[in-house]
Design an enzyme around this catalytic site. Structure first.
Site, PDB file in Angstrom:
ATOM      1  N   ARG A 224      -9.033  -3.208  -0.020  1.00 44.30           N
ATOM      2  CA  ARG A 224      -8.354  -3.230   1.088  1.00 44.30           C
ATOM      3  C   ARG A 224      -8.648  -4.596   1.756  1.00 44.30           C
ATOM      4  NH1 ARG A 224      -5.174   0.079  -0.357  1.00 44.30           N
ATOM      5  NH2 ARG A 224      -5.038   2.384   0.658  1.00 44.30           N
ATOM      6  N   HIS A 272       0.473  -6.516  -1.468  1.00 44.28           N
ATOM      7  CA  HIS A 272      -0.133  -5.188  -1.744  1.00 44.28           C
ATOM      8  C   HIS A 272       0.801  -4.600  -2.923  1.00 44.28           C
ATOM      9  CE1 HIS A 272      -2.257  -1.857   0.424  1.00 44.28           C
ATOM     10  NE2 HIS A 272      -2.078  -1.599  -0.696  1.00 44.28           N
TER      11      HIS A 272
END
Ligand code: NDP
Ligand code: OXD
Length: 309
Positions: A224, A272
């Site tokens: 993350r 992502h």
């Protein structure tokens, strides 16, 4: 059983036929078109509805995340009595493995330098050391990290891994806990972060860790964005402590156009996309959890809310 599908990222038209294939009598509604919130038994969710959250569904028996990571759900705000499962999807695992193999090989073979030489028509040899002399270190040895560690070991790299609890994985030197971090990092040439984002792991990719790595290590962050302290990476790239980085996740997504990572010569940005789930491969696991929710049995891949993953 009535399921609410709630995601701005995932396509309900892909999911609904797959879910119904495994549970033909399943009723599915798609947020925001909810006829009767009281009748919703379970929710398949990336982010809860911004308005009203999950409290508007008083009869929920399960929350099934559409993500492998669950930090985006703001765990503290979830009703504690409703079990939450994170997504474990064989398709997602394969795509994460492929991405990490690609990124590790790219750093190892110096492909960025070749790409930079091309516009200048520079013919420069770079022959890397044998793979066995290069160590890939994987932080997080769960569903994804363990698979990535095995895949890079198959390629011939020397592999190390770090997790919260001790692990035994064939061909992987395993380290655990805060006490094991320095020994893990000391011989990691290519660092891959596959940790969940929790209060303990937030900001772990920062100067103290970078200083534990051999000088010139490479970083791959697919965990993350908030694992990384961005100014510390920029400083480490400047000093040469970190040679280059491949980043798939960011504190702010989409990465703002003015962000320095976009144009940094030593950083590769991907939006992502390291891993992507597939309704075809994930639906059986989700449906099994719906059955467990009705039977009030523990869910598969149930999140420990206190631990944060
Ligand atoms: P898992 O829950 O299966 O594994 C998590 C691993 O991290 C475990 O090995 C765990 O240790 C370890 N861990 C957790 N906290 C700590 C800590 N404080 N110190 C050391 N190790 C710790 O998760 P997954 O493998 O399924 O997913 C990992 C993460 O990958 C997700 O949370 C998400 O953030 C990210 N992800 C990113 C995607 C992308 O496209 N970029 C896609 C999918 C996931 P232990 O085994 O001892 O519990
Ligand atoms: C996930 C992700 O957590 O896509 O599944 O990041």
């Amino acid at each position: 059983m009535k399921l609410l599908f709630c995601s701005h990222l995932d396509d309900p038209n892909e999911w609904i036929p797959e879910l119904k294939r495994h549970m033909p009598d399943l009723e599915i509604e798609v947020w925001p078109k909810v006829k009767d919130p009281v009748s919703i038994d379970a929710i398949l969710v990336w982010l809860p509805p911004a308005e009203g959250g999950l409290a508007q569904f008083p009869n929920l028996k399960a929350i099934q995340s559409l993500g492998a990571g669950v930090n985006q759900l703001d765990l503290k705000s979830l009703p504690r009595h409703i079990p939450l499962a994170r997504l474990v999807d064989p398709g997602l695992t394969v795509s994460m493995r492929d991405y990490c193999v690609w990124a590790a090989l790219r750093h190892y073979r110096g492909l960025d330098a070749h790409a930079a030489n091309q516009p200048q028509k520079k013919w420069v040899y770079y022959i890397p050391p044998p793979k066995s002399a290069v160590s890939v270190g994987v932080m997080g040895l769960g569903e994804l990290g363990a698979e990535v560690a095995r895949a890079v070991a198959d390629l011939g790299f020397s592999v190390r891994g770090w997790a919260r609890s001790p692990k035994a994985i064939d061909r992987v030197a395993c380290f655990s806990g805060a006490d094991g971090l320095a020994a893990f990092a000391a011989k990691t040439d290519i660092l891959i972060c596959l940790l969940p984002l929790t209060p303990e792991t937030r900001g772990i990719l920062a100067r103290p860790l970078f200083e534990m790595l051999p000088k010139g290590a490479k970083l791959i962050n697919v965990g993350r964005g908030d694992h990384l302290v961005e100014p510390d990476l920029l400083a480490a790239l400047e000093s040469g402590r970190i040679a280059s980085a491949t980043l798939d996740v960011f504190s702010r997504e989409p990465l703002p156009p003015e962000h320095p990572f976009w144009s940094h010569p030593k950083i590769t940005v991907t939006p992502h996309v390291a891993a992507f789930g597939s309704a075809v491969s994930a639906a059986p696991v989700v449906v099994e959890n719906l059955r467990r929710a009705v039977a009030r049995k523990p869910l598969l891949n149930q999140v420990d809310i206190d631990r944060g993953y």
